[in-house]
Design a protein around this motif. Sequence first.
Motif, PDB file in Angstrom:
ATOM      1  N   GLN A  42       0.793  -1.229   0.000  1.00 31.27           N
ATOM      2  CA  GLN A  42       0.000   0.000   0.000  1.00 31.27           C
ATOM      3  C   GLN A  42       0.825   1.279   0.000  1.00 31.27           C
ATOM      4  O   GLN A  42       0.254   2.374   0.004  1.00 31.27           O
ATOM      5  N   LEU A  43       2.147   1.166  -0.026  1.00 28.58           N
ATOM      6  CA  LEU A  43       2.961   2.357  -0.232  1.00 28.58           C
ATOM      7  C   LEU A  43       3.112   2.678  -1.715  1.00 28.58           C
ATOM      8  O   LEU A  43       3.711   3.689  -2.072  1.00 28.58           O
ATOM      9  N   THR A  59       7.971   4.852   7.027  1.00 28.50           N
ATOM     10  CA  THR A  59       7.061   4.539   8.123  1.00 28.50           C
ATOM     11  C   THR A  59       7.802   4.618   9.450  1.00 28.50           C
ATOM     12  O   THR A  59       9.025   4.705   9.494  1.00 28.50           O
ATOM     13  N   THR A  65       3.108   7.186   8.962  1.00 29.84           N
ATOM     14  CA  THR A  65       3.473   7.020   7.554  1.00 29.84           C
ATOM     15  C   THR A  65       3.632   8.414   6.953  1.00 29.84           C
ATOM     16  O   THR A  65       2.728   9.243   7.058  1.00 29.84           O
ATOM     17  N   SER A  83       2.959   0.819  12.161  1.00 31.93           N
ATOM     18  CA  SER A  83       2.725   1.722  11.041  1.00 31.93           C
ATOM     19  C   SER A  83       2.147   0.998   9.827  1.00 31.93           C
ATOM     20  O   SER A  83       1.277   1.526   9.132  1.00 31.93           O
ATOM     21  N   ILE A  84       2.606  -0.234   9.574  1.00 28.51           N
ATOM     22  CA  ILE A  84       2.198  -0.930   8.351  1.00 28.51           C
ATOM     23  C   ILE A  84       0.703  -1.212   8.353  1.00 28.51           C
ATOM     24  O   ILE A  84       0.029  -1.099   7.330  1.00 28.51           O
ATOM     25  N   VAL A 113      -0.393   3.055   7.418  1.00 31.13           N
ATOM     26  CA  VAL A 113      -0.249   2.961   5.959  1.00 31.13           C
ATOM     27  C   VAL A 113      -1.595   2.912   5.241  1.00 31.13           C
ATOM     28  O   VAL A 113      -1.781   3.599   4.226  1.00 31.13           O
ATOM     29  N   TRP A 116      -3.004   6.419   4.970  1.00 30.69           N
ATOM     30  CA  TRP A 116      -2.206   7.194   4.010  1.00 30.69           C
ATOM     31  C   TRP A 116      -2.547   6.778   2.582  1.00 30.69           C
ATOM     32  O   TRP A 116      -2.766   7.625   1.699  1.00 30.69           O
ATOM     33  N   HIS A 117      -2.612   5.478   2.332  1.00 28.91           N
ATOM     34  CA  HIS A 117      -2.877   4.966   0.989  1.00 28.91           C
ATOM     35  C   HIS A 117      -4.256   5.409   0.498  1.00 28.91           C
ATOM     36  O   HIS A 117      -4.395   5.876  -0.645  1.00 28.91           O
TER      37      HIS A 117
END
Length: 831
Positions: free
Chosen positions: A570-571, A582, A593, A620-621, A625, A628-629
């Motif tokens: 998703q980054l 992250t 993120t 963070s993942i 994330v 953010w995505h």
Amino acid sequence: MVKRITESSNISKKKNHHQRNTRKALLIGVIFLFIAVILAGGGYITYLYYTLPDPSNIGETMINQSTKIYDRTGEVLLYEIHGEEKRTVIALSDIPQHMQKATLAIEDAEFYQHPAFNWRSLVRAVFINLKEGRFAQGGSTITQQVVKNVYLTPEKTIQRKIKEILLALKLEEHYTKDQILEMYLNQIPYGSNAYGIEAAAQTFFNKSARDLTLGESAILAALPQAPSYYSPYGNNQKELFDRQKLVLKRMLDLGFITQEEYDAALAEKIKFAYRIEKINAPHFVMFIKQYLENKYGADYVENAGLKVITTLDWDLQQIAEKTVYEGAKRNEELYKGKNAALVAQDPKTGQILAMVGSRDYFDTDVDGNFNVITGHRQPGSSFKPFAYLTGFEKGLTPETVVFDLKTEFNPNCPATADGNKDRYGLDCYHPQNFDLNFRGPVDLRHALAQSINVPAVKVLYLAGIKDTIATAQTMGITTLTDINRYGLSLVLGGGDVKPLDFAEAYSVFAQDGVKHQQAAILKVEDAKGTVLEEYEDVSEQVIDPQYIRLVNSILSDKEARIGLFSPGNQLEIPGYEVAAKTGTTQDYRDAWTVGYTPSLVTVVWAGNNDFSPMQKGGGSILAAVPIWHNFMIEALKKYQPESFPQPAPTNPNKPVLRGEYIVNLKIGDTLYPQIHNILFWVDKNDILGPSPLNFNDPQANNWEFPITQWIQNNLPNPQQYNIAIPYNYAEIPVATPQQNLSVELINPQNGDYITGGFVYVVLNIQAANQIKSLQVYFNDNLVREDVAGNGIYQFQFLPSQIEDQNQLKVSICDVINSCVEKSVVVFKQQP
């Protein structure tokens, strides 16, 4: 002789007489000048007194105009600071005595004794202003504040102060002290659009002023000095209660209340009323409102009819609010993380485009009024790029090799320390990686892309804590002011930052080292259309583009990221080149993120406002994330794809900076392979200078110890490395690195049969540079992926299916992207 003495005496007498006449004339001139100044000043003051407005009709003059805050188009009204006038005029007799006395105690204790102005306060203000070199204090009485709010502008000048005093004298000619106090308490702004004490009581406590308690009265008396700053609904509630205590203490000292009343008021539990108002982008609006009040004064902002055009993109703001709310609700269910925040900035202009300070401004269960974007939180690994950037400026490269091994970073602790304290009570520091694994030699590209902790701490040591903080501050970080507070844990997020500052600092990465001054306002006009301020782009090249590009090339490297993120994670935003970092803090208290393109920078935080940890997995993942995505995939539809400029090739002068962790020292025709920590090869104070070739650095021995163990446990023929050489290292030439790479399949051989179901693989790898990847395929199915070193590498695997004829293929690539493949055909053992 007598004649000469007489002549000399006469000359002296004439000179003395002339001097006396001169002094007398000078004295007369000074007296006349003083009298002239007094007469002129008196005449000027007399002129002002008779030309100033007549305050006898002051009640008819108190007309307010609302200040309106708009988005960047000037069409979407975000908030009207005085849209509905919250003022109900009440008689002084309806205002409790303790409310009146609380106001007098903090604003003007001698109100009923002085004649419109307090000369002691004025003198004190003069001395303070002279000391500060600015108008830091006004010394205004309540009477002066009344006339100032009605008749005068917010400018701070001597002329305005004179007018203020004269108007105050005029006002007290027409009104009693009680009437003036009543005017004041009905006029003064308390914040949140509440003008006057009745509106304030209704707004903050949902009750009439006549029902206010002593504790509540002290709270309201504390507000007028800085209504936005002390707002019960903002970030500074602690400071508000500190000021309440100050009000109560002054009341006690002045004899307005007894000790028992004082103690009871302090013990009183204050409960604020929360009212949902029509307000768009509430955290951003309150951020703008506080800025305006700090610059122009609270009363002026709430009465002057300003038109404020902000930088906010209403479309992006709505996307941000939706994604933050949905993401935070998901995190609450999965990880017990109730809150999240987001800020987006245009890196090309510094303009803030979206700001969401919590999942719901009006949700008191998550402390929604608090704006996390302007608060302080630890950034975790999202701080690492500043250390790497500083290291690159000093000579490190993305190819530089360090050892990712368990390392003790307190040189006073033994290299084998396990706990946080050694047996002598010293604070030991040996950080873990996020997956609790160590990888051996790793280049800085993969170390940063995969956010590996131990290499990052080593990079910070090489870059220097002081210089790394200076880099961060140059780029926009404002919080790391006490350098002596921070140690090597800084690179893992050991210092608080503001998400708003991160948006500014990462914008410098996005803009090739150019910093555009952060802005939230495009234009402010007064009621007459006069422009009070207008946006101007203030930019500066603060970092050399080459080093910015090195960091961007890593943070946008999808291949190097594999190991922490799988392909298609998703980054990645299809069609756009995106760089991202992250960060997760200890016990999952913060998840970050920060991702950017050349056109848009977005910072996302997730966690709990009370610093309680999220459940394991809320890093963070998984927690930051996705938010953010979901924002970026929608927001970037407004922008054309852009690419980051590529860095120039690096040409370092040392093998370790080129990616070689095995360095051959040569004496005559004999090579002596050396594997040491980077401090053996570089001086941290002069990375590109002569190699120390010793362990004199305070960290060197602790960094070296795990490498000797790694050699013994991981390399064939370990005794061949680091043989003591009976010569001065400085005199020994380093062998020219070879660019070859080879792999030999020792087992199985071509044509072998598979017996027992397992395939036993033995490789002999020879590489001049560090191996980046090793992949083994069986019938085109990946069965092994690893990072290997020189020498024998062996393992076995159980194929899911064995055909009569099978292909075993080995592919190896090094850090300079040289690759080799070897394959054999093996057969199924027939029964």
